[in-house]
Scaffold this motif. Structure first.
Motif, PDB file in Angstrom:
ATOM      1  N   VAL A   1     -11.684  25.828  12.934  1.00 36.59           N
ATOM      2  CA  VAL A   1     -10.690  24.874  13.387  1.00 36.59           C
ATOM      3  C   VAL A   1      -9.871  24.437  12.172  1.00 36.59           C
ATOM      4  O   VAL A   1     -10.422  23.998  11.163  1.00 36.59           O
ATOM      5  CB  VAL A   1     -11.352  23.650  14.041  1.00 36.59           C
ATOM      6  N   ALA A   2      -8.567  24.550  12.274  1.00 36.28           N
ATOM      7  CA  ALA A   2      -7.692  24.245  11.144  1.00 36.28           C
ATOM      8  C   ALA A   2      -7.078  22.856  11.271  1.00 36.28           C
ATOM      9  O   ALA A   2      -6.096  22.565  10.616  1.00 36.28           O
ATOM     10  CB  ALA A   2      -6.601  25.299  11.050  1.00 36.28           C
ATOM     11  N   GLU A   3      -7.611  22.003  12.073  1.00 38.96           N
ATOM     12  CA  GLU A   3      -7.081  20.661  12.241  1.00 38.96           C
ATOM     13  C   GLU A   3      -7.848  19.690  11.353  1.00 38.96           C
ATOM     14  O   GLU A   3      -9.058  19.812  11.179  1.00 38.96           O
ATOM     15  CB  GLU A   3      -7.208  20.219  13.697  1.00 38.96           C
ATOM     16  N   ILE A   4      -7.138  18.715  10.823  1.00 37.73           N
ATOM     17  CA  ILE A   4      -7.764  17.695   9.996  1.00 37.73           C
ATOM     18  C   ILE A   4      -8.069  16.499  10.885  1.00 37.73           C
ATOM     19  O   ILE A   4      -7.219  16.050  11.650  1.00 37.73           O
ATOM     20  CB  ILE A   4      -6.828  17.271   8.848  1.00 37.73           C
ATOM     21  N   ASN A   5      -9.250  15.980  10.741  1.00 37.46           N
ATOM     22  CA  ASN A   5      -9.635  14.805  11.500  1.00 37.46           C
ATOM     23  C   ASN A   5      -9.055  13.590  10.772  1.00 37.46           C
ATOM     24  O   ASN A   5      -9.501  13.234   9.676  1.00 37.46           O
ATOM     25  CB  ASN A   5     -11.160  14.722  11.586  1.00 37.46           C
ATOM     26  N   VAL A   6      -8.055  12.929  11.370  1.00 35.30           N
ATOM     27  CA  VAL A   6      -7.354  11.822  10.717  1.00 35.30           C
ATOM     28  C   VAL A   6      -7.912  10.455  11.100  1.00 35.30           C
ATOM     29  O   VAL A   6      -7.441   9.451  10.572  1.00 35.30           O
ATOM     30  CB  VAL A   6      -5.841  11.872  11.034  1.00 35.30           C
TER      31      VAL A   6
END
Length: 141
Positions: free
Chosen positions: A11-16
């Motif tokens: 998964v290339a999403e950053i947990n913000v």
């Protein structure tokens, strides 16, 4: 029975969410501390000896204000005895600076006069064309 192995893609999403939490905490801290920083503190200003003007420099224009709020102007070393209005002072300073723009301008104010009057005189001199304004002081005892 066949076991299907699915390959998981990274998964290339950053947990913000943690960053938002940190930013909200910082916002609250700054909102609480900002009014504390902007309040004034009573201080005793230091006294210092000012350096006198050089003897080689041109004679300054001295715009004076006495304890009654009356304006005076000394040009070329000639002291003024008659009080003048603010507009007359501005006109004379502007005329002198038209003739010689290098003439130093100094404010001489009575120590009993309110700070507001000194600032008004400095703004008046600035509008008349004085590039910089000095303050006259007495030597330290």
């Amino acid at each position: 029975m066949q076991y299907n192995k699915r390959k998981r893609k990274p998964v290339a999403e950053i947990n913000v969410v943690p960053y938002i939490d940190v930013m909200l905490v910082l916002l609250i801290i700054f909102m609480v501390t900002a009014p504390l920083v902007t309040q004034g503190v009573k201080v005793d200003l230091p006294q210092a000896s000012a350096e006198p003007l050089e003897d080689e420099s041109k004679p300054p224009m001295i715009a004076s204000i006495n304890d009654k709020g009356e304006y005076f102007l000394s040009t070329g070393g000639e002291p003024s005895e008659d009080p003048m209005s603010a507009t007359d002072l501005a006109v004379l300073v502007a005329a002198q600076l038209q003739i010689d723009p290098e003439t130093p301008v100094i404010v001489k104010a009575d120590r009993k006069i309110a700070y507001n009057y000194v600032i008004e005189l400095m703004v008046l001199l600035q509008r008349a064309g004085a590039p910089s304004v000095g303050l006259m002081t007495e030597p330290k005892e």
